[in-house]
Design a protein around this motif. Structure first.
Motif, PDB file in Angstrom:
ATOM      1  N   SER A  96       0.832  -1.208   0.000  1.00 33.69           N
ATOM      2  CA  SER A  96       0.000   0.000   0.000  1.00 33.69           C
ATOM      3  C   SER A  96       0.867   1.259   0.000  1.00 33.69           C
ATOM      4  N   LEU A  97       1.979   1.241   0.724  1.00 32.37           N
ATOM      5  CA  LEU A  97       2.902   2.381   0.708  1.00 32.37           C
ATOM      6  C   LEU A  97       3.501   2.568  -0.681  1.00 32.37           C
ATOM      7  N   PHE A  98       3.878   1.466  -1.309  1.00 26.06           N
ATOM      8  CA  PHE A  98       4.453   1.528  -2.654  1.00 26.06           C
ATOM      9  C   PHE A  98       3.431   2.072  -3.652  1.00 26.06           C
ATOM     10  N   LEU A  99       2.201   1.609  -3.567  1.00 22.42           N
ATOM     11  CA  LEU A  99       1.159   2.085  -4.484  1.00 22.42           C
ATOM     12  C   LEU A  99       0.825   3.559  -4.232  1.00 22.42           C
ATOM     13  N   ALA A 100       0.866   3.982  -2.974  1.00 22.17           N
ATOM     14  CA  ALA A 100       0.636   5.395  -2.670  1.00 22.17           C
ATOM     15  C   ALA A 100       1.747   6.255  -3.259  1.00 22.17           C
ATOM     16  N   ALA A 101       2.986   5.785  -3.154  1.00 23.56           N
ATOM     17  CA  ALA A 101       4.108   6.524  -3.744  1.00 23.56           C
ATOM     18  C   ALA A 101       3.988   6.555  -5.264  1.00 23.56           C
ATOM     19  N   ALA A 102       3.555   5.448  -5.859  1.00 28.73           N
ATOM     20  CA  ALA A 102       3.386   5.395  -7.315  1.00 28.73           C
ATOM     21  C   ALA A 102       2.262   6.311  -7.783  1.00 28.73           C
ATOM     22  N   ALA A 103       1.280   6.549  -6.937  1.00 22.94           N
ATOM     23  CA  ALA A 103       0.184   7.448  -7.298  1.00 22.94           C
ATOM     24  C   ALA A 103       0.638   8.903  -7.311  1.00 22.94           C
ATOM     25  N   VAL A 104       1.663   9.217  -6.536  1.00 25.16           N
ATOM     26  CA  VAL A 104       2.145  10.587  -6.435  1.00 25.16           C
ATOM     27  C   VAL A 104       3.191  10.902  -7.504  1.00 25.16           C
ATOM     28  N   GLY A 105       4.020   9.920  -7.821  1.00 30.66           N
ATOM     29  CA  GLY A 105       5.079  10.159  -8.797  1.00 30.66           C
ATOM     30  C   GLY A 105       5.585   8.859  -9.381  1.00 30.66           C
ATOM     31  N   PRO A 106       6.510   8.954 -10.307  1.00 31.01           N
ATOM     32  CA  PRO A 106       7.017   7.731 -10.940  1.00 31.01           C
ATOM     33  C   PRO A 106       7.890   6.921  -9.973  1.00 31.01           C
ATOM     34  N   VAL A 107       7.532   5.656  -9.825  1.00 28.29           N
ATOM     35  CA  VAL A 107       8.279   4.742  -8.969  1.00 28.29           C
ATOM     36  C   VAL A 107       8.487   3.454  -9.750  1.00 28.29           C
ATOM     37  N   SER A 108       9.718   2.978  -9.759  1.00 26.52           N
ATOM     38  CA  SER A 108      10.048   1.747 -10.465  1.00 26.52           C
ATOM     39  C   SER A 108       9.781   0.543  -9.563  1.00 26.52           C
ATOM     40  N   LEU A 109       9.362  -0.548 -10.161  1.00 23.26           N
ATOM     41  CA  LEU A 109       9.125  -1.771  -9.408  1.00 23.26           C
ATOM     42  C   LEU A 109      10.414  -2.274  -8.750  1.00 23.26           C
ATOM     43  N   SER A 110      11.551  -1.907  -9.317  1.00 25.48           N
ATOM     44  CA  SER A 110      12.827  -2.313  -8.724  1.00 25.48           C
ATOM     45  C   SER A 110      13.070  -1.621  -7.381  1.00 25.48           C
ATOM     46  N   GLN A 111      12.311  -0.588  -7.076  1.00 25.92           N
ATOM     47  CA  GLN A 111      12.448   0.117  -5.798  1.00 25.92           C
ATOM     48  C   GLN A 111      11.588  -0.490  -4.690  1.00 25.92           C
ATOM     49  N   LEU A 112      10.769  -1.488  -5.034  1.00 25.76           N
ATOM     50  CA  LEU A 112       9.905  -2.117  -4.044  1.00 25.76           C
ATOM     51  C   LEU A 112      10.687  -2.736  -2.879  1.00 25.76           C
ATOM     52  N   PRO A 113      11.782  -3.479  -3.108  1.00 30.77           N
ATOM     53  CA  PRO A 113      12.525  -4.029  -1.957  1.00 30.77           C
ATOM     54  C   PRO A 113      13.085  -2.946  -1.033  1.00 30.77           C
ATOM     55  N   ALA A 114      13.564  -1.849  -1.603  1.00 26.69           N
ATOM     56  CA  ALA A 114      14.071  -0.755  -0.766  1.00 26.69           C
ATOM     57  C   ALA A 114      12.929  -0.121   0.023  1.00 26.69           C
ATOM     58  N   CYS A 115      11.780  -0.010  -0.603  1.00 27.92           N
ATOM     59  CA  CYS A 115      10.593   0.524   0.080  1.00 27.92           C
ATOM     60  C   CYS A 115      10.212  -0.400   1.242  1.00 27.92           C
ATOM     61  N   GLU A 116      10.288  -1.699   0.985  1.00 31.82           N
ATOM     62  CA  GLU A 116       9.962  -2.679   2.020  1.00 31.82           C
ATOM     63  C   GLU A 116      10.950  -2.575   3.177  1.00 31.82           C
ATOM     64  N   GLY A 117      12.223  -2.477   2.870  1.00 32.88           N
ATOM     65  CA  GLY A 117      13.235  -2.374   3.918  1.00 32.88           C
ATOM     66  C   GLY A 117      13.095  -1.111   4.746  1.00 32.88           C
ATOM     67  N   ALA A 118      12.855   0.012   4.079  1.00 29.84           N
ATOM     68  CA  ALA A 118      12.709   1.286   4.797  1.00 29.84           C
ATOM     69  C   ALA A 118      11.482   1.261   5.703  1.00 29.84           C
TER      70      ALA A 118
END
Length: 168
Positions: A122-144
């Motif tokens: 849900s955090l990743f999808l919220a970030a993607a709704a605001v701006g461009p986010v690559s799927l490769s950034q999902l693990p870093a998002c998960e870790g943070a």
């Protein structure tokens, strides 16, 4: 305090509430640490700075070992019997106490991972709704997210980790 009150209303002991609460916290932290470990290889960072957080894994793993859990449970039952003033009241509870086995604990651990995974998505999808986010950034998002969550749980001085998670 609320859990203890409600448990006593339905006839459960304080010791059972204590043991279940400890198991809940330990399994939650272990699930978060496992998710953090899975995400680390995808980071472009120095892993050494995460060592203090990762060092929590060993004591948590020991805390849910069935033998350790049984000893903690028996100690809690004895202390609850002393507090009530009835030493004989603790004996039947001690004989009835049996911690879950490894298979049950692993199943619970998997269940505790699910809310973290859903929160990260849900955090990743919220970030993607605001701006461009690559799927490769999902693990870093998960870790943070997981580091913030772990620090929030460990910050006993802040109610529900308020401010600690956001600062992490």
């Amino acid at each position: 305090a609320g859990r203890v009150y409600l448990a006593e209303e339905v006839g459960e002991s304080r010791a059972a509430v204590f043991i279940s609460t400890v198991m809940e916290q330990v399994l939650s932290l272990m699930a978060a640490l496992l998710l953090l470990l899975v995400s680390l290889p995808f980071w472009d960072a120095d892993y050494a700075r995460f060592a203090p957080v990762l060092l929590l894994a060993l004591p948590l793993a020991l805390a849910v070992h069935p033998a350790v859990l049984r000893r903690l449970g028996l100690l809690a039952i004895r202390l609850a019997g002393r507090k009530s003033g009835r030493k004989d009241a603790a004996i039947p509870a001690a004989e009835a106490f049996s911690p879950p086995g490894y298979a049950s604990l692993l199943f619970l651990l998997a269940l505790y991972m699910l809310p973290n995974v859903l929160s990260v998505l849900s955090l990743f999808l919220a970030a993607a709704a605001v701006g461009p986010v690559s799927l490769s950034q999902l693990p870093a998002c998960e870790g943070a997210y997981t580091i913030g969550w772990i620090l929030g749980v460990l910050a006993f001085f802040a109610p529900s980790g308020l401010g600690v998670r956001e600062g992490a």
